[in-house]
Design a protein around this motif. Structure first.
Motif, short mmCIF file in Angstrom:
data_model
loop_
_atom_site.label_atom_id
_atom_site.label_comp_id
_atom_site.label_asym_id
_atom_site.label_seq_id
_atom_site.Cartn_x
_atom_site.Cartn_y
_atom_site.Cartn_z
N GLU A 115 15.06 -21.00 36.76
CA GLU A 115 14.88 -22.24 36.02
C GLU A 115 14.06 -21.91 34.77
N VAL A 116 14.60 -22.25 33.60
CA VAL A 116 13.97 -21.86 32.35
C VAL A 116 14.02 -23.02 31.35
N ARG A 117 13.22 -22.88 30.34
CA ARG A 117 13.32 -23.77 29.19
C ARG A 117 14.31 -23.12 28.23
N PRO A 118 15.47 -23.70 28.01
CA PRO A 118 16.53 -23.02 27.26
C PRO A 118 16.28 -23.03 25.76
N PRO A 119 17.03 -22.23 25.01
CA PRO A 119 16.96 -22.28 23.55
C PRO A 119 17.30 -23.68 23.04
N ALA A 120 16.88 -23.96 21.81
CA ALA A 120 17.03 -25.30 21.26
C ALA A 120 18.48 -25.75 21.20
N ASP A 121 19.41 -24.84 20.83
CA ASP A 121 20.81 -25.27 20.73
C ASP A 121 21.39 -25.60 22.10
N ASP A 191 33.95 -24.12 21.47
CA ASP A 191 33.39 -22.81 21.13
C ASP A 191 32.95 -22.77 19.68
N GLN A 192 31.79 -22.18 19.45
CA GLN A 192 31.34 -21.82 18.11
C GLN A 192 31.16 -20.31 18.09
N VAL A 193 31.90 -19.62 17.23
CA VAL A 193 31.89 -18.16 17.19
C VAL A 193 31.29 -17.70 15.87
N SER A 194 30.37 -16.76 15.97
CA SER A 194 29.74 -16.21 14.77
C SER A 194 29.50 -14.72 14.97
N ALA A 195 29.30 -14.02 13.86
CA ALA A 195 28.92 -12.60 13.90
C ALA A 195 27.44 -12.50 13.59
N ARG A 196 26.70 -11.80 14.43
CA ARG A 196 25.26 -11.69 14.25
C ARG A 196 24.77 -10.27 14.51
N VAL A 197 23.64 -9.96 13.93
CA VAL A 197 22.97 -8.70 14.27
C VAL A 197 22.47 -8.83 15.70
N SER A 210 24.78 1.32 17.21
CA SER A 210 24.01 1.10 15.97
C SER A 210 23.84 -0.41 15.81
N ASP A 211 23.41 -0.83 14.63
CA ASP A 211 23.21 -2.26 14.43
C ASP A 211 24.48 -2.95 13.94
N LEU A 212 25.64 -2.50 14.42
CA LEU A 212 26.88 -3.22 14.19
C LEU A 212 26.74 -4.64 14.74
N PRO A 213 27.47 -5.60 14.18
CA PRO A 213 27.31 -6.97 14.65
C PRO A 213 27.91 -7.19 16.03
N VAL A 214 27.42 -8.22 16.68
CA VAL A 214 28.04 -8.70 17.91
C VAL A 214 28.78 -10.00 17.59
N LEU A 215 29.82 -10.27 18.35
CA LEU A 215 30.47 -11.58 18.30
C LEU A 215 29.71 -12.50 19.25
N ARG A 216 29.14 -13.55 18.72
CA ARG A 216 28.38 -14.50 19.53
C ARG A 216 29.20 -15.78 19.68
N THR A 217 29.48 -16.13 20.94
CA THR A 217 30.18 -17.37 21.23
C THR A 217 29.22 -18.34 21.91
N PHE A 218 29.09 -19.50 21.33
CA PHE A 218 28.29 -20.57 21.94
C PHE A 218 29.28 -21.61 22.46
N ARG A 219 29.35 -21.70 23.78
CA ARG A 219 30.36 -22.55 24.42
C ARG A 219 29.71 -23.67 25.20
N VAL A 220 30.21 -24.88 25.01
CA VAL A 220 29.77 -26.03 25.79
C VAL A 220 30.98 -26.55 26.56
N VAL A 221 30.83 -26.68 27.87
CA VAL A 221 31.90 -27.15 28.74
C VAL A 221 31.61 -28.58 29.17
N TYR A 222 32.64 -29.41 29.13
CA TYR A 222 32.49 -30.83 29.44
C TYR A 222 33.35 -31.21 30.64
N THR A 223 32.86 -32.19 31.41
CA THR A 223 33.63 -32.76 32.52
C THR A 223 34.04 -34.17 32.15
N ASP A 224 34.44 -34.96 33.12
CA ASP A 224 34.87 -36.33 32.87
C ASP A 224 33.77 -37.12 32.17
N GLY A 225 34.18 -38.02 31.29
CA GLY A 225 33.22 -38.83 30.57
C GLY A 225 32.47 -38.06 29.50
#
Length: 249
Positions: A115-121, A191-197, A210-225
């Motif tokens: 159980e954690v306090r998640p990032p702001a997004d 999905d929100q996809v971005s390239a980040r260090v 090395s410090d090649l970028p990573v593909l970062r996917t921020f995904r939010v899944v929704y149910t009914d309503g």
């Protein structure tokens, strides 16, 4: 603005792009040192430094008597839509079955459940109050024992409490299957996809060369309503993977 990177890194970048686009196909030979020297107007030493960068990234391999060749099955296209739905009864997580269908041995390793306090997004996506907490399930996904993706998934506590999600063990069929069984079937995701260090954690977990970028996917899944039931932050090596979405028009 001119490219100010060291010359060997610029050459590696051009060759990397040709590998990823298929101009230099898996199993094929990389042009000889002489041809690369003439193409880029550089010394043998600079060409060798560029090839060493690509070898460290796992994109090419040197074989005695065969020159330098592009490694087989290093560049992979991921199809997120194919494993978002719950698994069939008794079947493993769809991510695993889809990978195996493409000839890859896939598995996951659970890193943390807390159980954690998640990032702001994440907090905003799950409609949590400023000091709200969520259940975190963190795992690393592997292809043929090589790290592919670092996944941090967060769930509302009123859904997760008292369920197998809170236990430090893998869930048969994955969380989409369990959520459906609990009465929260995944209906759609954004999905929100971005390239980040890469962060320090991502760099280490994914064994980045090395410090090649990573593909970062921020995904939010929704149910009914339109209720959000999961928010995930996923990172994979940007030089090895791409995402493909089949969008009906």
């Amino acid at each position: 603005m001119p490219d100010t990177r060291p010359l060997h890194e610029r050459i590696a970048a051009d060759l990397r792009d040709e590998i990823m686009s298929g101009d230099l196909p898996p199993g094929g030979n990389v042009p000889s040192t002489l041809r690369l020297k003439n193409r880029f107007h550089v010394s043998n030493a600079t060409v060798q430094k560029a090839l060493q960068v690509l070898k460290a990234e796992g994109l090419v391999v040197g074989r005695p008597g065969s020159g330098v060749t592009v490694r087989e099955h290093r560049q992979r296209t991921m199809h997120p839509a194919s494993y978002l739905a719950p698994a069939a009864p008794g079947q493993p997580y769809r991510w695993i079955t889809e990978a195996e269908r493409r000839g890859v041995r896939a598995r996951s390793r659970l890193l943390d459940v807390a159980e954690v306090r998640p990032p702001a997004d994440v907090a905003a996506a799950l409609n949590l109050a400023g000091d709200g907490t969520a259940l975190l399930r963190s795992q690393i996904l592997l292809f043929d024992d090589e790290p592919v993706e670092l996944v941090k998934s967060y769930y509302p506590l009123d859904i997760a409490d008292g369920t197998p999600m809170t236990q430090h063990r893998r869930i048969r069929g994955g969380t989409p299957t369990l959520l459906a069984e609990l009465g929260y079937p995944p209906r759609h995701s954004v999905d929100q996809v971005s390239a980040r260090v890469p962060t320090q954690e991502q760099y280490t977990a994914l064994a980045m060369p090395s410090d090649l970028p990573v593909l970062r996917t921020f995904r939010v899944v929704y149910t009914d309503g339109e209720r959000p039931i999961e928010a995930s932050v996923m990172a994979k090596a940007g030089h090895l993977y791409e995402l493909q979405y089949d969008i009906p028009l």
